[in-house]
Design a protein around this motif. Sequence first.
Motif, PDB file in Angstrom:
ATOM      1  N   ALA A 287     -11.652  -1.571  -5.290  1.00  0.00           N
ATOM      2  CA  ALA A 287     -10.483  -2.326  -4.814  1.00  0.00           C
ATOM      3  C   ALA A 287      -9.833  -1.649  -3.604  1.00  0.00           C
ATOM      4  O   ALA A 287      -8.626  -1.471  -3.548  1.00  0.00           O
ATOM      5  N   ASN A 288     -10.669  -1.255  -2.648  1.00  0.00           N
ATOM      6  CA  ASN A 288     -10.246  -0.627  -1.386  1.00  0.00           C
ATOM      7  C   ASN A 288      -9.619   0.751  -1.550  1.00  0.00           C
ATOM      8  O   ASN A 288      -8.987   1.257  -0.639  1.00  0.00           O
ATOM      9  N   ASN A 289      -9.793   1.366  -2.712  1.00  0.00           N
ATOM     10  CA  ASN A 289      -9.213   2.688  -2.940  1.00  0.00           C
ATOM     11  C   ASN A 289     -10.210   3.609  -3.655  1.00  0.00           C
ATOM     12  O   ASN A 289      -9.979   4.030  -4.786  1.00  0.00           O
TER      13      ASN A 289
ATOM     14  N   MET B 188      -4.407 -11.919  -4.161  1.00  0.00           N
ATOM     15  CA  MET B 188      -5.070 -12.027  -2.875  1.00  0.00           C
ATOM     16  C   MET B 188      -5.432 -10.614  -2.385  1.00  0.00           C
ATOM     17  O   MET B 188      -4.642  -9.686  -2.472  1.00  0.00           O
ATOM     18  N   ALA B 189      -6.640 -10.469  -1.865  1.00  0.00           N
ATOM     19  CA  ALA B 189      -7.109  -9.170  -1.384  1.00  0.00           C
ATOM     20  C   ALA B 189      -6.443  -8.822  -0.056  1.00  0.00           C
ATOM     21  O   ALA B 189      -6.266  -9.666   0.808  1.00  0.00           O
ATOM     22  N   GLU B 190      -6.094  -7.569   0.058  1.00  0.00           N
ATOM     23  CA  GLU B 190      -5.452  -7.091   1.282  1.00  0.00           C
ATOM     24  C   GLU B 190      -6.509  -6.837   2.355  1.00  0.00           C
ATOM     25  O   GLU B 190      -7.609  -6.376   2.066  1.00  0.00           O
ATOM     26  N   ASN B 191      -6.163  -7.146   3.597  1.00  0.00           N
ATOM     27  CA  ASN B 191      -7.082  -6.884   4.705  1.00  0.00           C
ATOM     28  C   ASN B 191      -7.227  -5.389   4.922  1.00  0.00           C
ATOM     29  O   ASN B 191      -6.264  -4.639   4.872  1.00  0.00           O
ATOM     30  N   VAL B 192      -8.458  -4.997   5.186  1.00  0.00           N
ATOM     31  CA  VAL B 192      -8.789  -3.601   5.436  1.00  0.00           C
ATOM     32  C   VAL B 192      -9.547  -3.544   6.748  1.00  0.00           C
ATOM     33  O   VAL B 192     -10.442  -4.350   6.993  1.00  0.00           O
ATOM     34  N   ASN B 193      -9.178  -2.591   7.591  1.00  0.00           N
ATOM     35  CA  ASN B 193      -9.859  -2.404   8.866  1.00  0.00           C
ATOM     36  C   ASN B 193     -10.652  -1.108   8.784  1.00  0.00           C
ATOM     37  O   ASN B 193     -10.092  -0.041   8.553  1.00  0.00           O
ATOM     38  N   VAL B 194     -11.975  -1.218   8.985  1.00  0.00           N
ATOM     39  CA  VAL B 194     -12.852  -0.048   8.962  1.00  0.00           C
ATOM     40  C   VAL B 194     -13.305   0.214  10.384  1.00  0.00           C
ATOM     41  O   VAL B 194     -13.859  -0.662  11.045  1.00  0.00           O
TER      42      VAL B 194
ATOM     43  N   ALA C  37      -2.588  -1.913   5.190  1.00  0.00           N
ATOM     44  CA  ALA C  37      -1.133  -2.004   5.348  1.00  0.00           C
ATOM     45  C   ALA C  37      -0.379  -1.287   4.225  1.00  0.00           C
ATOM     46  O   ALA C  37       0.575  -0.563   4.480  1.00  0.00           O
ATOM     47  N   SER C  38      -0.822  -1.440   2.993  1.00  0.00           N
ATOM     48  CA  SER C  38      -0.071  -0.875   1.869  1.00  0.00           C
ATOM     49  C   SER C  38      -0.257   0.636   1.709  1.00  0.00           C
ATOM     50  O   SER C  38       0.648   1.324   1.248  1.00  0.00           O
ATOM     51  N   SER C  39      -1.419   1.162   2.073  1.00  0.00           N
ATOM     52  CA  SER C  39      -1.653   2.590   1.823  1.00  0.00           C
ATOM     53  C   SER C  39      -1.891   3.408   3.085  1.00  0.00           C
ATOM     54  O   SER C  39      -2.230   4.588   2.995  1.00  0.00           O
ATOM     55  N   GLY C  40      -1.756   2.822   4.249  1.00  0.00           N
ATOM     56  CA  GLY C  40      -1.903   3.573   5.489  1.00  0.00           C
ATOM     57  C   GLY C  40      -3.353   3.784   5.882  1.00  0.00           C
ATOM     58  O   GLY C  40      -4.222   2.993   5.566  1.00  0.00           O
ATOM     59  N   THR C  41      -3.606   4.912   6.536  1.00  0.00           N
ATOM     60  CA  THR C  41      -4.931   5.216   7.066  1.00  0.00           C
ATOM     61  C   THR C  41      -5.544   6.372   6.299  1.00  0.00           C
ATOM     62  O   THR C  41      -4.888   7.376   6.045  1.00  0.00           O
TER      63      THR C  41
END
Length: 109
Positions: free
Chosen positions: A70-72, A1-7, A28-32
Amino acid sequence: MAENVNVQYVGFESKALVREYSFLVRQASSGTREFTLTIGNQAFSSHSLRYQDAPDICSLKLHRELAAFANNPPQTHYRISELELSEYRDSHAPKSGRKLYTPQAARQS
């Protein structure tokens, strides 16, 4: 499941050759992480891009990079290219079509 990301768009800074747009990406997993995207000033002075469209085109580019990696993404700084500006203009150009309003003089003839 993809993690939510806030931009979140946090603002811009005018520099000698570019306008630099800043975004925060919270996960959530990698901070800001902070990302910056730049657009050359000539895009605005030549009227190829309106100032109010710049945060949108930067946000779209950042979302593409997040999705591709993948958000990174490996980079935290991106430059908006002339090709990306052209694609944005084409995708946001007014659609031609039938008129919703026909002047009364034209309807009577």
